[in-house]
Design an enzyme around this catalytic site. Structure first.
Site, mmCIF file in Angstrom:
data_model
loop_
_atom_site.group_PDB
_atom_site.id
_atom_site.type_symbol
_atom_site.label_atom_id
_atom_site.label_comp_id
_atom_site.label_asym_id
_atom_site.label_seq_id
_atom_site.Cartn_x
_atom_site.Cartn_y
_atom_site.Cartn_z
ATOM 1 N N VAL A 1 0.837 -1.197 0.000
ATOM 2 C CA VAL A 1 0.000 0.000 0.000
ATOM 3 C C VAL A 1 0.874 1.249 0.000
ATOM 4 O O VAL A 1 1.715 1.433 0.893
ATOM 5 C CB VAL A 1 -0.928 0.006 1.232
ATOM 6 C CG1 VAL A 1 -1.750 1.285 1.266
ATOM 7 C CG2 VAL A 1 -1.845 -1.211 1.226
ATOM 8 N N CYS A 2 0.700 2.099 -1.009
ATOM 9 C CA CYS A 2 1.408 3.385 -1.113
ATOM 10 C C CYS A 2 2.926 3.145 -1.027
ATOM 11 O O CYS A 2 3.476 2.391 -1.833
ATOM 12 C CB CYS A 2 0.902 4.340 -0.039
ATOM 13 S SG CYS A 2 1.467 6.041 -0.251
ATOM 14 N N GLN A 3 3.607 3.746 -0.070
ATOM 15 C CA GLN A 3 5.041 3.511 0.078
ATOM 16 C C GLN A 3 5.326 2.041 0.335
ATOM 17 O O GLN A 3 6.354 1.509 -0.111
ATOM 18 C CB GLN A 3 5.586 4.361 1.231
ATOM 19 C CG GLN A 3 7.086 4.242 1.429
ATOM 20 C CD GLN A 3 7.545 4.902 2.723
ATOM 21 O OE1 GLN A 3 6.860 4.847 3.744
ATOM 22 N NE2 GLN A 3 8.696 5.544 2.682
#
Length: 356
Positions: free
Chosen positions: A147-149
């Protein structure tokens, strides 16, 4: 008589009366609001390395999936966004469909973690958790959801350890960090990150939060609090609002060395595109990501613009690449009612077709 903005005395009087009624209702509702809690699903600690903990979620029924799914969240926020509350939980939706779901919790870094770097997070923590699951489930490879980073981390990990990843799912994950609409990238490209980290050590959470809020200063610092007046007569809506606020400001400090490397290699160097990503002396090349990939992005994402995620299509080395767009924003992809209907089903069905 109407003015140039279609404002009439009667309209102003009605609006003032409506606001007065909302404020009066708030005096009755607010004392009933209890302390908000997060987490819809029970979880158990199964592995730990320092402050980093791997949890297994426990659903109402036993999982039917034979291969575990491990969620890797970003460092900048707490991972309970994916299991925020009973009716807003990606995790609960996956459990209900039979997935065996785990999540890494990075904890709250302090000064003793100042020199943790990307090698620690990817080759020590993620790899340690993956090896634990491979052994516990007697499988050669597991499924990863970044998720994301955390998606950026799982891309690096999958490129370096393709034999340990059966299927890879990335959600709102930046790949091309130099798209024209990436405001965070524009802010950090000329940043003297060495001076910044050498001065501060760990990066304070409050400073990071201020940066994110200033990406949409009117909406995130003023408009949402003005809008709070409209829900003062709704106890559940107020609790939902407070739960989201609690998540926004419950942010860990960031380990200084990992922050330094991430800004330099990704935001400044755009390493997935230009090369130059180095994890513990090993170069990362996304052409080595040869397992099936599901890339989910949000169409109204102001943190990770769609084009930043869609760049993965041309870089991953897999012959089984699927792209899914979601009508919503960076947070809505987890907590909106549309997300509860669409995202867990899409992930489960995609994994099921590749479970054999």
């Amino acid at each position: 008589m109407k003015g140039p903005l279609d404002i009439t005395p009667d309209g102003l009087a009605l609006e003032a009366l409506a606001m007065q009624q909302k404020l009066s209702a708030g005096l009755r509702t607010l004392p009933e609001v209890e302390e908000v809690h997060f987490g819809a699903s029970h979880k158990q600690e199964v592995w730990r390395d320092g402050k980093t903990v791997l949890y297994r979620f426990v659903g109402e029924k036993a999982p039917t999936a034979k291969v575990p799914l491990m969620i890797v969240y970003a460092l900048v926020n707490r991972p309970y966004m994916v299991d925020l509350q009973d009716d807003r939980s990606l995790v609960k939706g996956l459990l209900a469909r039979g997935e065996d779901v785990y999540i890494i919790d990075w904890g709250y870094p302090d000064r003793s973690d100042r020199f943790l770097d990307l090698e620690d997070y990817i080759e020590r923590f993620i790899d340690g958790a993956v090896d634990h699951l491979r052994q516990a489930h007697d499988v050669d490879a597991i499924n990863l959801l970044g998720v994301c980073q955390g998606g950026t981390f799982t891309l690096c990990y999958s490129a370096l350890h393709a034999d340990k990843v059966k299927n890879l799912i990335t959600m709102v994950t930046p790949v091309d960090f130099h798209t024209p609409d990436n405001m965070l990238s524009h802010w950090t490209r000329e940043m003297d990150v060495d001076l910044f980290v050498d001065t501060l050590g760990n990066v304070p959470a409050d400073m990071m939060n201020a940066c994110y809020l200033m990406l949409k200063p009117f909406r995130l610092n003023l408009q949402k609090y003005v809008g709070l007046i409209d829900i003062l007569d709704d106890k559940q809506a107020i609790e939902n609002f407070l739960r989201m606020e609690k998540w926004i400001f419950d942010s860990p400090d960031l380990a200084g060395e990992a922050f330094r490397q991430f800004i330099k290699q990704f935001y400044q160097g755009n390493g997935f595109i230009n090369g130059g990503i180095d994890i513990g002396g090993r170069p990362v090349d996304l052409s080595d990501v040869d397992m099936p990939v599901l890339n989910i992005y949000a169409e109204q994402d102001h943190l990770v613009p769609p084009n930043a995620s869609r760049a993965l299509r041309d870089l991953a080395g897999t012959n089984d690449y699927t792209e899914l767009s979601f009508k919503g924003g960076h947070i809505g992809i987890y907590v909106s009612s549309r997300a509860q209907r669409e995202v867990p089903t899409a992930i489960h069905e995609w994994l099921s077709k590749r479970s054999r």
